[in-house]
Motif scaffolding. Structure first.
Motif, PDB file in Angstrom:
ATOM      1  N   THR A  73      -3.809   6.076   0.141  1.00 41.69           N
ATOM      2  CA  THR A  73      -3.396   4.832  -0.479  1.00 41.69           C
ATOM      3  C   THR A  73      -4.020   4.688  -1.840  1.00 41.69           C
ATOM      4  O   THR A  73      -5.054   5.257  -2.134  1.00 41.69           O
ATOM      5  CB  THR A  73      -3.812   3.637   0.400  1.00 41.69           C
ATOM      6  OG1 THR A  73      -5.229   3.675   0.578  1.00 41.69           O
ATOM      7  CG2 THR A  73      -3.122   3.688   1.738  1.00 41.69           C
ATOM      8  N   TYR A 159       0.805  -0.864   1.070  1.00 44.88           N
ATOM      9  CA  TYR A 159      -0.343  -0.500   0.239  1.00 44.88           C
ATOM     10  C   TYR A 159       0.168   0.121  -1.056  1.00 44.88           C
ATOM     11  O   TYR A 159       1.044  -0.455  -1.713  1.00 44.88           O
ATOM     12  CB  TYR A 159      -1.291   0.423   1.001  1.00 44.88           C
ATOM     13  CG  TYR A 159      -1.788  -0.182   2.281  1.00 44.88           C
ATOM     14  CD1 TYR A 159      -2.515  -1.373   2.272  1.00 44.88           C
ATOM     15  CD2 TYR A 159      -1.534   0.414   3.526  1.00 44.88           C
ATOM     16  CE1 TYR A 159      -2.969  -1.952   3.451  1.00 44.88           C
ATOM     17  CE2 TYR A 159      -1.985  -0.170   4.710  1.00 44.88           C
ATOM     18  CZ  TYR A 159      -2.699  -1.353   4.665  1.00 44.88           C
ATOM     19  OH  TYR A 159      -3.150  -1.922   5.828  1.00 44.88           O
ATOM     20  N   PRO A 357      -6.229  -0.806   4.874  1.00 47.82           N
ATOM     21  CA  PRO A 357      -5.624   0.431   5.398  1.00 47.82           C
ATOM     22  C   PRO A 357      -6.623   1.237   6.222  1.00 47.82           C
ATOM     23  O   PRO A 357      -7.784   1.409   5.828  1.00 47.82           O
ATOM     24  CB  PRO A 357      -5.226   1.178   4.126  1.00 47.82           C
ATOM     25  CG  PRO A 357      -6.142   0.660   3.067  1.00 47.82           C
ATOM     26  CD  PRO A 357      -6.392  -0.774   3.411  1.00 47.82           C
ATOM     27  N   THR A 359      -6.139   4.843   7.643  1.00 45.63           N
ATOM     28  CA  THR A 359      -5.212   5.973   7.749  1.00 45.63           C
ATOM     29  C   THR A 359      -5.435   6.796   9.011  1.00 45.63           C
ATOM     30  O   THR A 359      -4.546   7.527   9.442  1.00 45.63           O
ATOM     31  CB  THR A 359      -5.344   6.878   6.522  1.00 45.63           C
ATOM     32  OG1 THR A 359      -6.719   7.302   6.387  1.00 45.63           O
ATOM     33  CG2 THR A 359      -4.948   6.127   5.257  1.00 45.63           C
ATOM     34  N   TYR A 364      -0.903   3.721  12.049  1.00 44.55           N
ATOM     35  CA  TYR A 364      -0.805   3.561  10.597  1.00 44.55           C
ATOM     36  C   TYR A 364       0.624   3.839  10.116  1.00 44.55           C
ATOM     37  O   TYR A 364       1.240   4.815  10.577  1.00 44.55           O
ATOM     38  CB  TYR A 364      -1.768   4.518   9.895  1.00 44.55           C
ATOM     39  CG  TYR A 364      -1.717   4.424   8.379  1.00 44.55           C
ATOM     40  CD1 TYR A 364      -2.454   3.462   7.712  1.00 44.55           C
ATOM     41  CD2 TYR A 364      -0.902   5.280   7.635  1.00 44.55           C
ATOM     42  CE1 TYR A 364      -2.410   3.358   6.332  1.00 44.55           C
ATOM     43  CE2 TYR A 364      -0.841   5.184   6.254  1.00 44.55           C
ATOM     44  CZ  TYR A 364      -1.592   4.215   5.609  1.00 44.55           C
ATOM     45  OH  TYR A 364      -1.537   4.114   4.243  1.00 44.55           O
ATOM     46  N   PRO A 365       1.173   2.989   9.232  1.00 45.96           N
ATOM     47  CA  PRO A 365       0.505   1.868   8.554  1.00 45.96           C
ATOM     48  C   PRO A 365       0.606   0.537   9.288  1.00 45.96           C
ATOM     49  O   PRO A 365       0.198  -0.481   8.749  1.00 45.96           O
ATOM     50  CB  PRO A 365       1.270   1.799   7.238  1.00 45.96           C
ATOM     51  CG  PRO A 365       2.665   2.184   7.608  1.00 45.96           C
ATOM     52  CD  PRO A 365       2.504   3.262   8.653  1.00 45.96           C
ATOM     53  N   LEU A 376       0.424  -5.907   4.197  1.00 47.06           N
ATOM     54  CA  LEU A 376      -0.110  -4.668   3.637  1.00 47.06           C
ATOM     55  C   LEU A 376       0.097  -4.641   2.122  1.00 47.06           C
ATOM     56  O   LEU A 376      -0.053  -3.598   1.497  1.00 47.06           O
ATOM     57  CB  LEU A 376       0.600  -3.459   4.258  1.00 47.06           C
ATOM     58  CG  LEU A 376       0.810  -3.457   5.771  1.00 47.06           C
ATOM     59  CD1 LEU A 376       1.381  -2.116   6.220  1.00 47.06           C
ATOM     60  CD2 LEU A 376      -0.482  -3.762   6.504  1.00 47.06           C
TER      61      LEU A 376
END
Length: 441
Positions: A73, A159, A357, A359, A364-365, A376
């Motif tokens: 991100t 993100y 976030p 990951t 995810y996400p 987000l």
């Protein structure tokens, strides 16, 4: 008070860019480059302008984020800059502290594209506009503007992960009209504006009153703005949903002495309806957002230049707290040329429902908990941002004035003050430029 008017003349050379819902240079570019506090309406006897004004501008905006590996991100845009959500975004007066209104997207995925300095290209905006002011006798004036925004590029849907980029292209048309009546110590204005794009329609009404003291050193201002928006996203997420924003402002401008002009404004903003972003993945926001905005401006004549300073505090029911500090110096040179270098710093906390976030999460996400509100969107994360740039105004002949402006904007979680920035977000960069011609008639 002749000296006060002359001393602040250089400082008071621009319109208050944050008051109207539509701007001559377009709301997208304006949100990125406007310095709140560069204009202080001088306290003076209220007379209609003696001459009309015609102005044409061409503005542009280009953003890119630092290079990141696919699946990671990077930090996204800010409400002080042109917000990007995989679509065309417009910014109204109610969105000064962080809210944005979304437009359209093609909904097609995009791979990472190399941009400036090895970064990832995102949104580009080209915005031509025209503005005219027409005196009507000694007691009336009318003004209006028309703007066309051409927006294209790509933006992440969650993100700033490049794996979630979508391509987009959109066009926005906007216009506004304002009628003003002048009395000996009072001014009353009524305005109307509208804008349309493929999936977002907005209409607004505004009114303003100013009252000057007998000695012309103090001016009180009252303002009301009502905005009604309709959204039908191109991806089918929402159809004919509405958003309503009411704004109320009170303020005072005081000529302290021959060299100093101070202004204090308080704005109350009340938004309701559909406030989520239909183009962001996993975005569900409260349908009420109320904000308090306090802004202090001080212009000081140094004898050979005008110092412009400003501070703004913003807080809303989303949990965002933001501070903005700006500084500019208008320096006149020979032949009427004026150069104004400027800097601005902005910092904000994250909204209460923003999800950092993770990951490594198997979902995810998607947020692990989707029982309440969540987002987000990097625009409601915690970050800091700085802008540095300058403007040149240069008379051409006896009638025309040329102005050019260039700003560089940098946003990063690490730039946040008063707390930590949101993790997992890498920096965003943007260039904002403007060129214009103005002529009285």
């Amino acid at each position: 008070m002749a000296m006060a008017s002359v001393g602040v003349a250089v400082a008071a050379t621009e319109h208050d860019n944050l008051r109207q819902p539509l701007r001559r240079i377009g709301r997208i570019v304006l949100a990125a480059c406007a310095l709140p506090g560069v204009m202080l309406p001088a306290a003076h006897a209220e007379d209609a302008p003696e001459r009309g004004v015609f102005e044409v501008k061409l503005s542009g905006y280009k953003e890119y984020q630092d290079s990141v590996k696919s699946g990671s991100t990077a930090s996204g845009n800010t409400t002080q800059a042109a917000s990007a959500s995989g679509n065309h975004v417009t910014v109204s007066a109610a969105s000064r502290g962080g809210s944005t209104s979304t437009g359209s997207t093609s909904g097609t995925s995009s791979s990472t594209v190399s941009g400036a300095s090895g970064g990832v290209n995102r949104i580009s905006v080209l915005s031509p506009s025209v503005y005219a002011l027409l005196p009507i006798g000694r007691r009336w004036s009318a003004e209006g503007s028309a703007t066309l925004d051409e927006v294209s590029g790509a933006s992440p849907s969650y993100y700033t992960d490049t794996a979630g980029f979508v391509q987009m292209k959109d066009r926005r048309r906007a216009g506004d009209l304002k009628l003003t009546r002048y009395f000996d110590r009072q001014v009353f204005s009524l305005g109307a504006s509208s804008s349309s794009e493929s999936d977002y329609w907005s209409k607004a009404l505004s009114s303003e009153a100013r009252f000057s003291s007998d000695d012309q050193n103090t001016t009180w201002n009252l303002g009301v703005g009502l905005t009604r928006d309709r959204i039908s996203s191109n991806n089918g997420a929402v159809t004919d949903v509405n958003k309503r924003t009411n704004e109320y402002q009170i303020g005072v401008t005081q000529a302290v002495n021959a060299d100093d002009l101070v202004q204090l404004n308080y704005t109350r903003s009340l938004s309701s309806g559909y406030l989520s972003d239909p183009y962001k993945s996993y975005d569900r926001r409260p349908e009420l957002r109320n904000a308090h905005i306090l802004q202090l401006r001080w212009n000081h004549w140094l004898g050979g230049a005008a110092l412009k300073t400003g501070y703004r505090y913003y807080q809303d029911t989303y949990g965002i707290r933001a501070h903005t500090v700006d500084l500019a110096l208008a320096v006149p040179f020979a032949d009427g040329l004026t150069f104004t270098p400027a800097v601005r710093y902005y910092t904000q906390s994250a909204a209460a429902f923003y999800v950092n976030p993770v990951t490594s999460s198997p979902t995810y996400p998607a947020p692990a908990d989707q029982s309440g509100y969540y987002s987000l969107d990097q625009r409601v994360s915690a970050f800091g941002a700085g802008t540095v740039g300058g403007k040149i105004e240069w008379p051409i002949g006896s009638e025309w004035t040329l102005d050019t402006k260039l700003d560089y904007y940098r946003q990063a979680s690490s730039l946040r003050l008063i707390g930590q920035g949101s993790p997992g977000l890498a920096p965003l960069n943007a260039f904002i430029w403007q060129i214009g011609l103005k002529r009285p008639f």
